[in-house]
Design an enzyme around this catalytic site. Structure first.
Site, PDB file in Angstrom:
ATOM      1  N   ARG A 172       0.820  -1.221   0.000  1.00 37.96           N
ATOM      2  CA  ARG A 172       0.000   0.000   0.000  1.00 37.96           C
ATOM      3  C   ARG A 172       0.854   1.272   0.000  1.00 37.96           C
ATOM      4  O   ARG A 172       0.349   2.368  -0.242  1.00 37.96           O
ATOM      5  CB  ARG A 172      -0.930  -0.011   1.214  1.00 37.96           C
ATOM      6  CG  ARG A 172      -0.202   0.035   2.553  1.00 37.96           C
ATOM      7  CD  ARG A 172      -1.066  -0.555   3.622  1.00 37.96           C
ATOM      8  NE  ARG A 172      -1.123   0.268   4.823  1.00 37.96           N
ATOM      9  CZ  ARG A 172      -2.027   0.078   5.761  1.00 37.96           C
ATOM     10  NH1 ARG A 172      -2.941  -0.865   5.644  1.00 37.96           N
ATOM     11  NH2 ARG A 172      -2.042   0.826   6.831  1.00 37.96           N
ATOM     12  N   ARG A 249      -0.101  -8.186  16.686  1.00 36.48           N
ATOM     13  CA  ARG A 249       1.043  -7.429  17.154  1.00 36.48           C
ATOM     14  C   ARG A 249       0.535  -6.429  18.173  1.00 36.48           C
ATOM     15  O   ARG A 249      -0.504  -5.774  17.956  1.00 36.48           O
ATOM     16  CB  ARG A 249       1.663  -6.719  15.948  1.00 36.48           C
ATOM     17  CG  ARG A 249       3.091  -6.357  16.100  1.00 36.48           C
ATOM     18  CD  ARG A 249       4.033  -7.511  16.293  1.00 36.48           C
ATOM     19  NE  ARG A 249       5.345  -6.958  16.613  1.00 36.48           N
ATOM     20  CZ  ARG A 249       6.189  -7.477  17.476  1.00 36.48           C
ATOM     21  NH1 ARG A 249       5.888  -8.582  18.134  1.00 36.48           N
ATOM     22  NH2 ARG A 249       7.358  -6.912  17.692  1.00 36.48           N
ATOM     23  N   ARG A 280       8.207   4.786  15.677  1.00 35.19           N
ATOM     24  CA  ARG A 280       7.981   6.162  15.228  1.00 35.19           C
ATOM     25  C   ARG A 280       7.707   7.100  16.395  1.00 35.19           C
ATOM     26  O   ARG A 280       7.340   6.654  17.493  1.00 35.19           O
ATOM     27  CB  ARG A 280       6.834   6.245  14.217  1.00 35.19           C
ATOM     28  CG  ARG A 280       5.520   5.685  14.691  1.00 35.19           C
ATOM     29  CD  ARG A 280       4.481   5.702  13.557  1.00 35.19           C
ATOM     30  NE  ARG A 280       3.312   4.917  13.916  1.00 35.19           N
ATOM     31  CZ  ARG A 280       2.342   4.598  13.081  1.00 35.19           C
ATOM     32  NH1 ARG A 280       2.376   4.991  11.828  1.00 35.19           N
ATOM     33  NH2 ARG A 280       1.310   3.881  13.487  1.00 35.19           N
ATOM     34  N   TYR A 348      -6.561  -6.316   8.282  1.00 37.47           N
ATOM     35  CA  TYR A 348      -5.753  -5.109   8.473  1.00 37.47           C
ATOM     36  C   TYR A 348      -6.486  -3.946   7.777  1.00 37.47           C
ATOM     37  O   TYR A 348      -6.032  -3.414   6.783  1.00 37.47           O
ATOM     38  CB  TYR A 348      -4.396  -5.411   7.836  1.00 37.47           C
ATOM     39  CG  TYR A 348      -3.267  -4.421   8.019  1.00 37.47           C
ATOM     40  CD1 TYR A 348      -3.241  -3.501   9.046  1.00 37.47           C
ATOM     41  CD2 TYR A 348      -2.184  -4.442   7.141  1.00 37.47           C
ATOM     42  CE1 TYR A 348      -2.175  -2.634   9.186  1.00 37.47           C
ATOM     43  CE2 TYR A 348      -1.115  -3.578   7.274  1.00 37.47           C
ATOM     44  CZ  TYR A 348      -1.125  -2.671   8.296  1.00 37.47           C
ATOM     45  OH  TYR A 348      -0.062  -1.807   8.425  1.00 37.47           O
TER      46      TYR A 348
HETATM   47  P1  FAD Z   1     -11.820  -1.189  16.938  1.00 35.53           P
HETATM   48  O1  FAD Z   1     -11.559   0.257  16.762  1.00 35.53           O
HETATM   49  O2  FAD Z   1     -10.720  -2.036  17.457  1.00 35.53           O
HETATM   50  O3  FAD Z   1     -13.116  -1.353  17.833  1.00 35.53           O
HETATM   51  C1  FAD Z   1     -13.503  -2.581  18.407  1.00 35.53           C
HETATM   52  C2  FAD Z   1     -14.043  -2.295  19.797  1.00 35.53           C
HETATM   53  O4  FAD Z   1     -14.573  -3.505  20.331  1.00 35.53           O
HETATM   54  C3  FAD Z   1     -12.988  -1.808  20.763  1.00 35.53           C
HETATM   55  O5  FAD Z   1     -13.358  -0.553  21.290  1.00 35.53           O
HETATM   56  C4  FAD Z   1     -12.957  -2.892  21.852  1.00 35.53           C
HETATM   57  O6  FAD Z   1     -12.758  -2.373  23.155  1.00 35.53           O
HETATM   58  C5  FAD Z   1     -14.342  -3.502  21.724  1.00 35.53           C
HETATM   59  N1  FAD Z   1     -14.407  -4.878  22.227  1.00 35.53           N
HETATM   60  C6  FAD Z   1     -13.593  -5.905  21.913  1.00 35.53           C
HETATM   61  N2  FAD Z   1     -13.961  -7.020  22.585  1.00 35.53           N
HETATM   62  C7  FAD Z   1     -15.033  -6.658  23.355  1.00 35.53           C
HETATM   63  C8  FAD Z   1     -15.846  -7.353  24.275  1.00 35.53           C
HETATM   64  N3  FAD Z   1     -15.618  -8.639  24.587  1.00 35.53           N
HETATM   65  N4  FAD Z   1     -16.853  -6.690  24.878  1.00 35.53           N
HETATM   66  C9  FAD Z   1     -17.059  -5.376  24.621  1.00 35.53           C
HETATM   67  N5  FAD Z   1     -16.331  -4.677  23.753  1.00 35.53           N
HETATM   68  C10 FAD Z   1     -15.324  -5.305  23.118  1.00 35.53           C
HETATM   69  N6  FAD Z   1      -6.713   3.637   9.934  1.00 35.53           N
HETATM   70  C11 FAD Z   1      -6.712   4.674   9.056  1.00 35.53           C
HETATM   71  O7  FAD Z   1      -7.621   4.788   8.229  1.00 35.53           O
HETATM   72  N7  FAD Z   1      -5.726   5.625   9.079  1.00 35.53           N
HETATM   73  C12 FAD Z   1      -4.685   5.572   9.964  1.00 35.53           C
HETATM   74  O8  FAD Z   1      -3.812   6.450   9.959  1.00 35.53           O
HETATM   75  C13 FAD Z   1      -4.650   4.482  10.893  1.00 35.53           C
HETATM   76  N8  FAD Z   1      -3.648   4.367  11.781  1.00 35.53           N
HETATM   77  C14 FAD Z   1      -3.641   3.332  12.674  1.00 35.53           C
HETATM   78  C15 FAD Z   1      -2.611   3.271  13.603  1.00 35.53           C
HETATM   79  C16 FAD Z   1      -2.574   2.246  14.540  1.00 35.53           C
HETATM   80  C17 FAD Z   1      -1.442   2.187  15.526  1.00 35.53           C
HETATM   81  C18 FAD Z   1      -3.601   1.246  14.533  1.00 35.53           C
HETATM   82  C19 FAD Z   1      -3.558   0.118  15.531  1.00 35.53           C
HETATM   83  C20 FAD Z   1      -4.631   1.304  13.595  1.00 35.53           C
HETATM   84  C21 FAD Z   1      -4.664   2.341  12.667  1.00 35.53           C
HETATM   85  N9  FAD Z   1      -5.701   2.470  11.749  1.00 35.53           N
HETATM   86  C22 FAD Z   1      -5.707   3.513  10.846  1.00 35.53           C
HETATM   87  C23 FAD Z   1      -6.787   1.444  11.674  1.00 35.53           C
HETATM   88  C24 FAD Z   1      -8.042   1.845  12.477  1.00 35.53           C
HETATM   89  O9  FAD Z   1      -7.710   1.963  13.843  1.00 35.53           O
HETATM   90  C25 FAD Z   1      -9.093   0.757  12.281  1.00 35.53           C
HETATM   91  O10 FAD Z   1      -9.394   0.594  10.920  1.00 35.53           O
HETATM   92  C26 FAD Z   1     -10.436   1.034  13.005  1.00 35.53           C
HETATM   93  O11 FAD Z   1     -10.261   1.662  14.246  1.00 35.53           O
HETATM   94  C27 FAD Z   1     -11.136  -0.292  13.184  1.00 35.53           C
HETATM   95  O12 FAD Z   1     -12.427  -0.112  13.726  1.00 35.53           O
HETATM   96  P2  FAD Z   1     -13.199  -1.368  14.341  1.00 35.53           P
HETATM   97  O13 FAD Z   1     -14.499  -0.860  14.827  1.00 35.53           O
HETATM   98  O14 FAD Z   1     -13.181  -2.500  13.397  1.00 35.53           O
HETATM   99  O15 FAD Z   1     -12.265  -1.873  15.557  1.00 35.53           O
HETATM  100  N1  UDP Z   2       7.146   0.239   6.527  1.00 35.76           N
HETATM  101  C1  UDP Z   2       8.529   0.271   6.515  1.00 35.76           C
HETATM  102  N2  UDP Z   2       9.163   1.450   6.778  1.00 35.76           N
HETATM  103  C2  UDP Z   2       8.498   2.583   7.067  1.00 35.76           C
HETATM  104  C3  UDP Z   2       7.087   2.545   7.068  1.00 35.76           C
HETATM  105  C4  UDP Z   2       6.446   1.365   6.794  1.00 35.76           C
HETATM  106  O1  UDP Z   2       9.172  -0.748   6.284  1.00 35.76           O
HETATM  107  O2  UDP Z   2       9.146   3.616   7.322  1.00 35.76           O
HETATM  108  C5  UDP Z   2       6.479  -1.060   6.248  1.00 35.76           C
HETATM  109  C6  UDP Z   2       6.195  -1.835   7.546  1.00 35.76           C
HETATM  110  O3  UDP Z   2       6.324  -3.211   7.288  1.00 35.76           O
HETATM  111  C7  UDP Z   2       4.762  -1.452   7.850  1.00 35.76           C
HETATM  112  C8  UDP Z   2       4.161  -1.405   6.434  1.00 35.76           C
HETATM  113  O4  UDP Z   2       5.215  -0.844   5.634  1.00 35.76           O
HETATM  114  O5  UDP Z   2       4.120  -2.396   8.671  1.00 35.76           O
HETATM  115  C9  UDP Z   2       2.902  -0.575   6.289  1.00 35.76           C
HETATM  116  O6  UDP Z   2       3.170   0.734   6.761  1.00 35.76           O
HETATM  117  P1  UDP Z   2       2.013   1.730   7.186  1.00 35.76           P
HETATM  118  O7  UDP Z   2       2.630   3.035   7.521  1.00 35.76           O
HETATM  119  O8  UDP Z   2       0.956   1.701   6.148  1.00 35.76           O
HETATM  120  O9  UDP Z   2       1.501   1.011   8.502  1.00 35.76           O
HETATM  121  P2  UDP Z   2       0.490   1.438   9.677  1.00 35.76           P
HETATM  122  O10 UDP Z   2      -0.022   2.809   9.394  1.00 35.76           O
HETATM  123  O11 UDP Z   2      -0.559   0.410   9.630  1.00 35.76           O
HETATM  124  O12 UDP Z   2       1.321   1.353  10.907  1.00 35.76           O
END
Ligand code: FAD
Ligand code: UDP
Length: 371
Positions: A172, A249, A280, A348
């Site tokens: 991506r 993870r 980061r 993911y």
């Molecule tokens: P979640 O947000 O995980 O919601 C699920 C909920 O279910 C949680 O609140 C949890 O507490 C609850 N739950 C679980 N089990 C139970 C239970 N047994 N009882 C009651 N409640 C429960 N997306 C982007 O578009 N842009 C980004 O820049 C981006 N950055 C990210 C960076 C990180 C570090 C991470 C981890 C994700 C990122 N994402 C990003 C992805 C984004 O967070 C997800 O796509 C989105 O939040 C998923 O929504 P969801 O409702 O599927 O899950």
């Molecule tokens: N990645 C990398 N170097 C970077 C940034 C990303 O190798 O500086 C790789 C890494 O494996 C990461 C993947 O690209 O998991 C996707 O990156 P992205 O920033 O989309 O991940 P997220 O926002 O989900 O953390």
């Protein structure tokens, strides 16, 4: 005498999948109860105000999509600040532009024009049919760029040798030969003014929400409240890990306040050396600048996930895909339970994809029930 359930839907999880589903069902006249085990709504997109700065508590969240319908949908619930995500990489004390673009190729190889960059990348390219992340990246950009930008970061992020990871994880990220330094190519990008929690609160307006309620701990009692259930928690946890645990993870966030207006050049700076323990540093005020004299940064440390810890990233390798498919088969037998979202579907997903998936499922159910 059978007691009629109070709600049509019990929605487990107040993240984006659950919130969109609850909004759509409520708009269609269904009664919904949303429960979440955390003390807040918005799932991993949750943000909170700390010293005047909206902090993205579970990692930086940038909204991006090419789909106008999804963009229009989220804009009903928040005003979006135009924001194009930029990332710098720090490797062995040097700072680079990332994703790879003309500036990066200038910095590493000294090329000056787009033409020169194209010729250089063509020389570095040795495309391969191998599906692993390492072979794919080396095949696209060569060994040197792989070492600087990908090898250490990916090893840290996933706790696995990049040879044993699928290339889908990184495909991506664009590779460019022009001046474009944006992290995403999507047409619509932004940050909701006032934060994601406000956006999700607007989605959930008028809907019953119960926090600090773990569905799996009170499954029998809670299930009686509704005729159907949407479960957005981990699919393996729902089935009490009876086929084994899916791998995720984990992450640890270390947040600190710094007494100066700006800490770093871009909102996120990636540290790609293996020896630096975090992946980061994120500077939250850059998403919604307010000209304050202080700033807040978060260092993000990847962790091995074990049961009981927060599952952040599903590891979509072959082993976990097979196990997930086995859980899917069990899920299909649960007649009144829908599994959705990043944890329920072990995908993911980015936010725009979760919203699209939730809209699709809820609208299909509404259409079906109106027949
Ligand atoms: P979640 O947000 O995980 O919601 C699920 C909920 O279910 C949680 O609140 C949890 O507490 C609850 N739950 C679980 N089990 C139970 C239970 N047994 N009882 C009651 N409640 C429960 N997306 C982007 O578009 N842009 C980004 O820049 C981006 N950055 C990210 C960076 C990180 C570090 C991470 C981890 C994700 C990122 N994402 C990003 C992805 C984004 O967070 C997800 O796509 C989105 O939040 C998923 O929504 P969801 O409702 O599927 O899950
Ligand atoms: N990645 C990398 N170097 C970077 C940034 C990303 O190798 O500086 C790789 C890494 O494996 C990461 C993947 O690209 O998991 C996707 O990156 P992205 O920033 O989309 O991940 P997220 O926002 O989900 O953390």
């Amino acid at each position: 005498m059978t007691v009629q359930p109070t709600y049509d839907f019990l929605i487990v999880g107040a993240g984006l999948y659950g919130a969109v589903f609850a909004r759509e069902m409520t708009n269609a006249g269904k009664r919904c109860l949303v429960v979440d085990k955390r003390s807040h709504i918005a799932g991993n997109a949750y943000s909170k105000n700390q010293d005047g700065i909206e902090v993205h508590v579970y990692g930086p969240h940038i909204f991006h999509t090419n789909d106008k319908a999804i963009w229009d949908y989220v804009n009903q619930f928040a005003e979006f600040i135009p924001y194009h995500h930029r990332v710098n990489v720090t490797y062995k004390g040097e700072s680079y532009s990332f994703p790879i673009n003309l500036k990066t190729l200038q910095q590493v190889f000294g090329v000056n024009t787009e033409e020169e960059a194209k010729v250089l990348l063509e020389k570095l390219r040795t495309p391969t049919n191998e599906k692993d992340l390492e072979s794919w990246v080396i095949g696209q950009v060569g060994q040197e760029l792989y070492e600087i930008f990908v090898k250490g970061y990916t090893q840290k992020q996933w706790g696995r040798d990049p040879k044993n990871l699928p290339n889908s994880i990184i495909k991506r990220i664009p590779i460019r030969t022009n001046h474009n330094e944006n992290y995403f190519d999507d047409r619509y990008q932004g940050i909701p003014r006032g934060g994601y929690t406000k956006l999700v609160a607007n989605m959930l307006h008028g809907i019953d929400v119960q926090l600090e309620t773990d569905y799996l701990e009170k499954k029998n009692d809670l299930s009686k409240l509704a005729s159907q259930i949407l479960f957005t928690g981990p699919i393996d946890a729902y089935f009490d890990y009876q086929l084994g645990a899916l791998e995720y993870r984990g992450l640890r966030f270390e947040t600190s306040k710094i007494e100066k207006p700006k800490f770093q050049a871009t909102a996120a700076v990636n540290y790609t050396e293996l020896e630096v323990p975090y992946t980061r540093i994120v500077e939250h005020q850059q998403f919604e600048p307010k000209g304050l004299n202080h700033t807040i940064i978060t260092k993000e440390y990847p962790l091995e996930w074990t049961k009981g810890k927060e599952p952040y990233y599903p590891i979509n390798d072959d082993k976990n895909k097979i196990l997930y498919n086995a859980y899917r088969k069990l899920a299909e037998k649960e007649t009144n339970v829908i599994f959705g979202g990043r944890l329920g579907e072990y995908k993911y997903y980015d936010m725009h994809q979760v919203i699209a998936a939730s809209l699709k499922t809820s609208r299909e159910i509404i259409k079906e029930s109106s027949k």
